[in-house]
Design an enzyme around this catalytic site. Structure first.
Site, PDB file in Angstrom:
ATOM      1  CG  HIS A 100      -1.935  -1.136   1.165  1.00 24.41           C
ATOM      2  ND1 HIS A 100      -2.706  -1.491   2.237  1.00 24.41           N
ATOM      3  CD2 HIS A 100      -2.238  -2.031   0.181  1.00 24.41           C
ATOM      4  CE1 HIS A 100      -3.457  -2.538   1.919  1.00 24.41           C
ATOM      5  NE2 HIS A 100      -3.183  -2.888   0.678  1.00 24.41           N
ATOM      6  CG  ASP A 154      -3.562  -4.880  -3.044  1.00 24.02           C
ATOM      7  OD1 ASP A 154      -3.075  -4.055  -2.255  1.00 24.02           O
ATOM      8  OD2 ASP A 154      -4.412  -5.728  -2.711  1.00 24.02           O
ATOM      9  CG  HIS A 200      -0.528  -9.517  -2.814  1.00 24.83           C
ATOM     10  ND1 HIS A 200      -0.416  -8.194  -3.175  1.00 24.83           N
ATOM     11  CD2 HIS A 200      -1.351  -9.535  -1.742  1.00 24.83           C
ATOM     12  CE1 HIS A 200      -1.136  -7.451  -2.347  1.00 24.83           C
ATOM     13  NE2 HIS A 200      -1.716  -8.241  -1.471  1.00 24.83           N
ATOM     14  CG  HIS A 236      39.856  22.039 -14.200  1.00 22.15           C
ATOM     15  ND1 HIS A 236      38.664  21.339 -14.178  1.00 22.15           N
ATOM     16  CD2 HIS A 236      39.599  23.227 -13.598  1.00 22.15           C
ATOM     17  CE1 HIS A 236      37.727  22.086 -13.612  1.00 22.15           C
ATOM     18  NE2 HIS A 236      38.255  23.223 -13.251  1.00 22.15           N
ATOM     19  CG  HIS A 263      -7.727  -2.773  -1.773  1.00 25.05           C
ATOM     20  ND1 HIS A 263      -7.240  -1.788  -0.951  1.00 25.05           N
ATOM     21  CD2 HIS A 263      -6.897  -3.834  -1.611  1.00 25.05           C
ATOM     22  CE1 HIS A 263      -6.184  -2.232  -0.303  1.00 25.05           C
ATOM     23  NE2 HIS A 263      -5.946  -3.481  -0.685  1.00 25.05           N
TER      24      HIS A 263
HETATM   25 ZN   LIG Z   1      -4.092  -4.487  -0.400  1.00 28.94          ZN
END
Ligand SMILES: [Zn+2]
Length: 442
Positions: A82, A244, A267, A347, A240
């Site tokens: 999240h 995710d 997931h 330099h 939602h």
């Molecule tokens: Zn979630």
């Protein structure tokens, strides 16, 4: 000439909040800190000795059950999706997520509290261009549980079209949306975690979700929706799921240009797609050949350059012009910087850095060549008069190839012209300035 690059962003300052962690139910405070370009997102465990950090990268993915867990060595951070979703969608490329526990505060189960923290901190542009993964050919992953993710080319941005369906296809919902900060904040971030009662009952029995309650998740039991406050959207579940997906795909460490079609995502499927993208990125990197610098046709080689410019070694600061744009108001020159450049001797001895003024000189020479091309006469040459807004952003070192971009911004009469210029090394702007020229006879 490439389009204006989109730059990386970080937080303008640090900000944080405290709350309860989902799995242990303990109090945890989270702080988001700014980080330099190309740093990416890293989690910092403030509660452990030496305060170890974990890169938010797909290589560090450890677990995808119920939430996304990453880790390095024996150190773990749980439920990262999240906060990663909020950072990614709100346009933050680089940040440190500091916590005094092994997971962020769960808030109300949505990404709302993280968006609020990000907005309190502010988001600010950095000087390095963003990295993108452009989907060139369709990619797809499918899992045994029926999740299906299909990624299609779409150069306009990142878009997600998602179908969510619960057990027995209960609560089937669909949404299609662009991933952009304002849309995310309004339409996606407030969507809360939801669980089906049959899935969490065993976990509650094992005491694995001590911090879980109707305060931070919606529970679906049969056809009943149990939650502390009413649904925030009629299709809150699919929103939602999109939240995710954004969080899990943030683990690839760059932005996606493409359209994702997601059916019953989770997931595990999200992580599998993230792995496939990471693999495709490294395949492309291994195939990448050095930048080809074309000769002739539309450009100028070194012989043609010295017929136009009066400068000679060691003051000729452009090797080749690789392109003039069609309108003739822009061009790109190249200068290969070698250790044999005379200025490196002084330099600086032992620490060779190309002097900034030599980069300004290179910009002036490329702009002169552009003006020459526009004027189509060899009898007069643009002389460099002044420079405004000159900035040196990064050191230029022996072995670097500088791409010098010049764009004519103003031409007044036949005597004055202005050009906006910048030098690029390895896709980063190293110097820039606006140069003024006057025309004189050779
Ligand atoms: Zn979630």
């Amino acid at each position: 000439m490439a389009a204006t690059p989109e730059f990386q962003h970080t937080l303008a300052k640090s900000a944080g909040f405290s709350g309860t962690s989902l799995h242990t139910g303990e109090k945890v405070s989270l702080k988001l800190h700014p980080a330099p370009a190309d740093h990416g997102i890293k989690f910092k465990r403030k509660d452990l000795t030496d305060e170890p950090t974990i890169d938010a990268k797909i290589e560090n993915l450890k677990m995808v059950e119920r939430a996304t867990t990453i880790g390095e060595g024996s150190i773990r951070v749980h439920t990262v999706e999240h906060v990663l979703s909020a950072l990614s969608a709100m346009g933050v490329d680089n940040a440190i997520v500091e916590m005094d526990a092994n997971e962020p505060p769960i808030g109300d189960g949505s990404a709302k509290s993280y968006v609020e923290v990000i907005k309190r901190a502010g988001v600010t542009a950095q000087e390095t261009p963003r990295k993108f993964f452009h989907v060139r050919e369709p990619m797809h992953v499918e899992t045994k549980t029926g999740a299906m993710l299909i990624l299609l080319p779409d150069d306009n941005g990142f878009r997600i079209s998602c179908t969510q369906a619960g057990p027995n296809n209960r609560f089937t919902q669909f949404m299609s949306t662009d991933v952009a900060p304002e849309i995310f904040e309004r339409e996606i971030a407030p969507a809360r975690t939801f669980v089906f009662y049959e899935d969490v009952e065993p976990l509650m029995a094992k005491n694995l979700i001590k911090g879980g309650s109707l305060e931070n998740a919606i529970v679906v039991r049969g056809d009943a929706v149990l939650s502390k406050e009413p649904l925030r959207f009629p299709d809150e579940f699919v929103r939602h799921k999109i939240l995710d997906i954004i969080g899990d795909l943030a683990l690839i460490g760059c932005r996606i240009r493409g359209h994702l079609i997601a059916v019953k995502p989770g997931h595990a499927a999200n992580a599998e797609l993230a792995r496939a993208i990471a693999k495709e990125r490294s395949r492309r990197e291994s195939l990448a050949i050095p930048r080809v610098v074309p000769k002739g046709n539309g450009g100028l080689d070194s012989d043609e350059i010295i017929q136009i410019l009066p400068h000679r070694y060691p003051f000729l600061m452009v090797d080749r012009i690789i392109s003039f744009d069609e309108g003739g108001t822009k061009c790109i020159g190249v200068k290969s910087v070698t250790i044999n450049e005379p200025f490196f001797q002084g330099h600086f001895p032992g620490h060779p850095v190309m002097p900034g003024v030599m980069q300004v000189e290179a910009m002036a020479q490329v702009a002169s060549l552009l003006l020459f091309k526009l004027a189509k006469t060899s009898s007069r040459i643009g002389y460099f008069m002044s420079a405004d807004g000159v900035k040196f952003r990064k050191p230029v070192l022996p072995g670097d190839t500088i791409f010098i971009h010049a764009e004519l911004t103003k031409a007044r009469g036949e005597r004055l012209a202005k050009a906006k210029c910048h030098c690029v090394v390895n896709d980063a702007i190293v110097s820039e300035g606006e140069l003024m020229f006057t025309f004189l006879d050779k």
